[in-house]
Design a protein around this motif. Structure first.
Motif, PDB file in Angstrom:
ATOM      1  N   HIS A 313       0.829  -1.208   0.000  1.00 49.65           N
ATOM      2  CA  HIS A 313       0.000   0.000   0.000  1.00 49.65           C
ATOM      3  C   HIS A 313       0.861   1.255   0.000  1.00 49.65           C
ATOM      4  O   HIS A 313       0.551   2.242  -0.667  1.00 49.65           O
ATOM      5  N   VAL A 316       2.309   1.638  -3.551  1.00 44.51           N
ATOM      6  CA  VAL A 316       1.242   1.959  -4.497  1.00 44.51           C
ATOM      7  C   VAL A 316       0.759   3.393  -4.307  1.00 44.51           C
ATOM      8  O   VAL A 316       0.479   4.112  -5.263  1.00 44.51           O
ATOM      9  N   LYS A 317       0.676   3.832  -3.040  1.00 49.66           N
ATOM     10  CA  LYS A 317       0.219   5.195  -2.746  1.00 49.66           C
ATOM     11  C   LYS A 317       1.166   6.232  -3.344  1.00 49.66           C
ATOM     12  O   LYS A 317       0.744   7.342  -3.694  1.00 49.66           O
ATOM     13  N   GLY A 319       2.661   5.781  -6.120  1.00 46.22           N
ATOM     14  CA  GLY A 319       2.683   5.575  -7.566  1.00 46.22           C
ATOM     15  C   GLY A 319       3.737   4.586  -8.017  1.00 46.22           C
ATOM     16  O   GLY A 319       3.966   4.425  -9.225  1.00 46.22           O
ATOM     17  N   VAL A 321       3.980   1.319  -8.420  1.00 44.00           N
ATOM     18  CA  VAL A 321       3.255   0.048  -8.491  1.00 44.00           C
ATOM     19  C   VAL A 321       4.201  -1.113  -8.741  1.00 44.00           C
ATOM     20  O   VAL A 321       4.008  -2.214  -8.212  1.00 44.00           O
ATOM     21  N   ILE A 345      -5.819  -3.433  -2.752  1.00 46.31           N
ATOM     22  CA  ILE A 345      -4.872  -2.310  -2.853  1.00 46.31           C
ATOM     23  C   ILE A 345      -4.482  -2.086  -4.314  1.00 46.31           C
ATOM     24  O   ILE A 345      -4.502  -0.951  -4.815  1.00 46.31           O
ATOM     25  N   LYS A 349      -5.472   1.100  -6.847  1.00 50.11           N
ATOM     26  CA  LYS A 349      -4.473   1.967  -7.478  1.00 50.11           C
ATOM     27  C   LYS A 349      -4.658   2.007  -8.990  1.00 50.11           C
ATOM     28  O   LYS A 349      -4.593   3.084  -9.610  1.00 50.11           O
ATOM     29  N   TYR A 350      -4.858   0.850  -9.599  1.00 46.03           N
ATOM     30  CA  TYR A 350      -5.060   0.830 -11.052  1.00 46.03           C
ATOM     31  C   TYR A 350      -6.307   1.626 -11.437  1.00 46.03           C
ATOM     32  O   TYR A 350      -6.312   2.344 -12.448  1.00 46.03           O
ATOM     33  N   GLN A 352      -7.519   4.148  -9.799  1.00 49.57           N
ATOM     34  CA  GLN A 352      -7.191   5.555  -9.594  1.00 49.57           C
ATOM     35  C   GLN A 352      -6.404   6.126 -10.776  1.00 49.57           C
ATOM     36  O   GLN A 352      -6.579   7.278 -11.166  1.00 49.57           O
ATOM     37  N   GLU A 353      -5.542   5.294 -11.369  1.00 48.23           N
ATOM     38  CA  GLU A 353      -4.736   5.737 -12.506  1.00 48.23           C
ATOM     39  C   GLU A 353      -5.462   5.564 -13.837  1.00 48.23           C
ATOM     40  O   GLU A 353      -4.899   5.860 -14.897  1.00 48.23           O
TER      41      GLU A 353
END
Length: 706
Positions: A313, A316-317, A319, A321, A345, A349-350, A352-353
């Motif tokens: 996490h 990933v937070k 960026g 990944v 998690i 993230k994916y 979000q991007e």
């Protein structure tokens, strides 16, 4: 001669010593069966006192009075004895009176207080330090703590070191009331000044300081324990201090404490290392987190899924990944099974991007690995598909969720409600409730609805009642979710009165309302500008042990800021601090956005500084708001500086941030610099939109560079 009656009536003593005199009158009355009752015994004592006084033996008479007062069974009886003595002119000196008060503290504290008040409070006599010290314990035993504390402070002002008994009485009560900082200050003043306190004092005080976040004082206490008192810290004390440091973000000190433990051959366990790693990840110090992980493995502590999820996490937070996937590979190498949180998690993230296809692949791999995705996975995926304009796939995803037996919740409903056209909220709510009946209660909703007798009123309303009744019979927790969904839908369709009716029905069935339920009602009231009613509803929440969270206050602040009422929004900030709630970044973002619209950028900077001082880290959305504000208010250099600061903090810029910055540069005729950022934008994989190109083209046309 017998002295005249004094102005005040008091006197006694606890330890009566046999007197050696030339008096032939016996000091103790004869004990025979005729004097068995207490009343007769007292009368005999009074008679003895009279005889002693008539013969001039005043000292012996005083001691008899002291003895019978000490043996009195009640305050009223003691008062009668004191009054009798006063009538015969007997008076005790201050030292004897103080001694008597001290001796009664533990056996008869009420009587001790009575005598103390008559002689030293009402009578105006000055007590000595020994009596003050004893009265501290007396008042504590009587539950009059503030009076005890006042006497304790009086002792300290006289530079007198209180006894261990009186200090313990004050210390225990302060800690019981949660006043640990006061307890610590008294502890520092008293410790070592002739009073050496036990380990229990250190443990109780350390627990209190760490729980309330007074970590500077906790570390000072840790040093005092070793240097002044020579107590070796126990494992419990080490852990208490360590978890307190981690909770408060004092991670460097926490790591030093771990090394101190290792030096003392008290090795930290897996939970301690996991807390440290989680703290580093929260503060975006991933290098330190990885170092802690490898040291953990080196001493033989095997990390668990939670430990590695914290690292994934954290990466990933930021960026990163790819590094998150490397940690995932470590999980496989160490034989640690990833759980739903691990995949959630990555999916989050994916999404979000905007990489929805990658997120869908992870979801499919979860299903193939016999891992049941949580409802949260479907929620973030539905939202991402909606943002990408893939509405048809949202329906397919929802159907797949139903087939997998996932029970939808209120968060998923709120996400889907934003996607549906206006006017479809109630039908969507019914669909969600039918899914809850099927997957949560194990019943077929179509059979339940088919067996109902329809009345002339709205079919939809009847369906809600039937389905809610079925869910309530099966599971009250699910019923709480179901009622919250209906109430939210009614609030969205401006049916506030019906929503309140459902709230009352919900409570009458024994369902506890959710915080989401009240937030829906508060949002509706705020949109209708009924802010006083919204605040009253917050008070009503407390009847169900519910307290407003940052989301609740964000709803109110957003509506105030939409109306341009920043003063009222500031009032909400103050109210949050008063109740010990830290405002979220979103709340600060809402206020700054409002100030920027009103061209009050200097005031927005003050709020920005306030947020940083509160220990809040700006997120990508906040940076966008601030950069937009600077750009629109002609402060383009500050916007550029903030952009670079964002990059330094490992927050990747979005296309919206690039657009806001480049447009601001264009407005200031700094197009060359804008083109540099345009190149960075392209290299980061973002395509400029039509608005941005139009801004640049208009600038070149204006300066004649066609």
């Amino acid at each position: 001669m017998i002295r005249g009656r004094p102005s005040c009536k008091y006197y006694l003593s606890m330890n009566f010593r046999n007197l050696v005199t030339t008096c032939t009158v016996p000091l103790d009355p004869p004990t025979t069966s005729s004097f068995s009752s207490a009343s007769e015994h007292k009368n005999l004592c009074f008679s003895l006192v009279e005889q002693l006084i008539r013969r001039g033996f005043f000292f012996q008479a005083q001691q008899v009075i002291q003895r019978i007062v000490t043996q009195s069974s009640s305050i009223s009886e003691a008062i009668s004895i004191v009054n009798f003595a006063a009538e015969w002119g007997l008076e005790l000196d201050l030292a004897t009176h103080g001694l008597l008060c001290r001796q009664l503290v533990f056996s008869k504290p009420q009587l001790s207080e009575f005598l103390y008040n008559r002689k030293f409070v009402v009578g105006g006599a000055e007590p000595d330090v020994l009596l003050l010290d004893s009265m501290v314990s007396c008042f504590c035993r009587l539950g009059k703590f503030e009076e005890a504390l006042s006497h304790f402070n009086r002792l300290l002002s006289l530079n007198y070191v209180p006894s261990k008994v009186s200090f313990n009485a004050i210390f225990r009560e302060l800690c019981a009331q949660g006043r640990v900082l006061e307890a610590f200050n008294y502890f520092v003043r008293v410790n070592g000044a002739g009073i050496y306190l036990g380990c229990w004092c250190f443990n109780v005080l350390m627990d209190g300081l760490c729980n309330q976040g007074f970590m500077g004082e906790a570390l000072e206490l840790f040093d005092i324990m070793q240097s002044t008192n020579g107590y070796p810290p126990t494992l419990h004390l080490f852990k208490t201090l360590f978890y307190g440091l981690c909770k408060s973000g004092w991670l460097v000190e926490a790591e030093l404490l771990i090394r101190e433990m290792e030096f003392r051959s008290l090795y930290p366990d897996k939970t301690m290392y996991t807390s440290l790693i989680h703290g580093y990840c929260r503060d975006r110090k991933m290098k330190m987190a990885m170092q802690a992980l490898f040291r953990m493995v080196k001493i033989g502590c095997k990390p668990d899924t939670f430990t590695l999820n914290s690292l994934i996490h954290g990466f990933v937070k930021l960026g990163l990944v790819e590094k998150g996937w490397l940690v995932y590979k470590l999980m496989e190498d160490w034989g640690i099974q990833p759980d739903v949180v691990t995949f959630h998690i990555m999916i989050g993230k994916y999404c979000q991007e905007g990489k929805v296809d990658s997120a869908l692949m992870i979801l499919n791999s979860m299903v193939s690995s016999n891992l049941s995705p949580s409802v949260h996975c479907y929620t973030v995926l539905s939202s991402a598909l909606y943002r990408n304009g893939r509405l048809e796939e949202v329906d397919g995803l929802f159907k797949g969720m139903l087939d997998n037996g996932i029970i939808p919740d209120h968060v998923l409903f709120l996400t889907l409600m934003k996607m549906y056209p206006k006017g479809h909220e109630l039908q969507l709510a019914l669909n969600i409730l039918e899914t809850i009946v099927k997957n949560g209660c194990g019943c077929d909703p179509s059979v339940i609805l088919a067996s109902a007798e329809w009345q002339t009123s709205s079919n939809l309303e009847q369906k809600f009642e039937i389905v809610l009744k079925e869910i309530s019979i099966s599971d009250l927790n699910l019923a709480g979710v179901a009622f919250s969904i209906v109430i939210s839908a009614l609030c969205e369709t401006e049916n506030f009165c019906y929503a309140l009716d459902y709230l009352h029905n919900m409570v009458s069935l024994g369902c506890k309302p959710l915080l989401f339920t009240y937030n829906s009602l508060i949002r509706r009231l705020c949109k209708e500008r009924l802010f006083e009613d919204a605040m009253s509803l917050i008070d009503h929440m407390k009847d169900y042990s519910l307290f407003p969270n940052t989301t609740t206050y964000l709803i109110i602040v957003n509506e105030y800021c939409r109306q341009g009422n920043v003063t009222a929004a500031y009032h909400i900030l103050r109210k949050m601090r008063q109740v010990g709630l830290k405002p979220s970044v979103a709340i600060y973002d809402s206020i700054i956005r409002c100030l920027s619209r009103e061209k009050r950028i200097c005031e927005a900077e003050v709020v920005f500084k306030m947020m940083l001082e509160a220990g809040m880290d700006p997120d990508k959305k906040f940076y966008l708001t601030m950069i937009k504000g600077y750009s629109k208010n002609g402060r383009i250099l500050e916007a550029c500086e903030l952009f670079e600061q964002m990059v330094e903090n490992s927050i990747p810029p979005s296309s919206h941030i690039y657009t806001a910055l480049i447009r601001g540069l264009g407005m200031k005729n700094m197009t060359d610099k804008g083109c540099l950022y345009l190149g960075k934008m392209s290299r980061n994989g973002f395509l400029p939109n039509v608005v941005l190109y139009s801004t640049l083209m208009n600038h070149y046309l204006r300066v004649g560079e066609v």
